[in-house]
Scaffold this active site. Sequence first.
Site, short mmCIF file in Angstrom:
data_model
loop_
_atom_site.label_atom_id
_atom_site.label_comp_id
_atom_site.label_asym_id
_atom_site.label_seq_id
_atom_site.Cartn_x
_atom_site.Cartn_y
_atom_site.Cartn_z
N ALA A 31 44.49 -6.82 -14.43
CA ALA A 31 45.69 -7.59 -14.76
C ALA A 31 46.22 -8.25 -13.49
O ALA A 31 45.63 -8.11 -12.42
CB ALA A 31 46.73 -6.67 -15.38
N ASN A 32 47.31 -8.97 -13.60
CA ASN A 32 47.96 -9.51 -12.39
C ASN A 32 49.46 -9.36 -12.53
O ASN A 32 49.96 -8.89 -13.56
CB ASN A 32 47.52 -10.95 -12.14
CG ASN A 32 47.91 -11.86 -13.27
OD1 ASN A 32 49.09 -12.05 -13.55
ND2 ASN A 32 46.91 -12.41 -13.97
#
Length: 405
Positions: free
Chosen positions: A213-214
């Site tokens: 994810a970010n």
Amino acid sequence: MPTTSNLVGKRAVLGVTGSIACYKAVDIASKLTQLGVEVDVILTRAATQFVTPLTFQSVTGRRAYRDEDLWGDEGHVLHIGIAKAANLLIVAPATANTLAKLANGIADNLLSLTAVANTAPLLVAPAMDGGMYEHPATQDNLAKLEAQGAHIVGPASGHLASGLKGVGRMEEPALLVGWARYWLGRGGPLQGRRLVVSAGGTQEAIDPVRVIANRSSGKQGYAIAQTALDLGADVTLVSGPTALAAPVGAEVVQVTSADEMLAAVLAAAKGADALIMAAAVADFKPAQASGQKIKRAKGAPTIELSANPDILQAVAAMKGRPAVLVGFAAESQDLLANAAKKLKDKDLDLLVANDISAKDAGFEVDTNRVVILARDGSQAELPLMSKAEVAAALLERVDKLLESK
Ligand code: CTP
């Protein structure tokens, strides 16, 4: 520039009738006022048993009216004046009694008189006990109001003041404020324009439990979608997983991975006027997501990555691409040089660049400091502002570009 300039100075009449949900109407009046809307509150006699005009005056900074004012200094024309100035009439909470009056054109108090004189959109939020809501007369009145063009929101189900559970609770103020914004925004500068906005970060599956994810929160993209709605646009929001509430009135497409976002954006971009890619799309994904949870006992795995498609480039290459394409560039070094290269490489009309190494800009926070680069080589360096203000500044440019095409 004000955050939601199209709402500033708009006039809403908030009719408040005799339900315990009156206390929530104060929040509606307050939130709309904070958006720059001028809110004229009219309380029915029953409403004043629950809450006073002073309560509303304290949050709106404007006079709140009650029935006695109908026979005051302005005499018989007060309701005409209030109704004529209105861009929206909201009745929240709306009791069964007031619903009956509204549906049948009965005009026997300041609020119902104003409603008959009103030509602006009407938003109604019913609130009553479950049995009263289900009564055939109430149902008939609601159907009648809807057929007359009123927008009915709710009621919701849950705990009722009677102690019972059921359908009858007034919808939450946040939802009602969302619909009020939507209707106040219609007819704005982006009316008739269809905008696609992407927001949030994508997630790429490693196994059924873990993802890559970010840190994108989606706040900037959601602010753009909301501001576009305020300006009158039809908005499709393609969103990665976020904790944010969807802007009311937008068509929301929830996605998880970059591949899903690509499919959703391509579908939505067909026939759209503009695409604003605020999403942080993962550039890489695990080449092969494991079908089963990877077990620790097997030791640290090596995860091979493969490239994700570039969504902006795919849209730029599609037949009948939107007239305006906007990209974002989050950079940690050489901001302007990298941003200018992205604008050119991705064949964009506008690019919003921000330096994510700054604490008050970029991911998770409510403020942003951006430079907006245009295809013609111009660059506008904006000061630190709220993400809603960045949205307004960007959409003003999108509007100009659309006008010039
Ligand atoms: N973008 C996209 N598809 C991708 C990656 C990015 O459409 N697979 C879009 C983003 O939504 C953003 C713009 O491209 O509007 C720039 O994103 P960014 O990640 O900064 O650019 P990249 O091309 O991925 O370059 P890099 O990560 O190497 O800086």
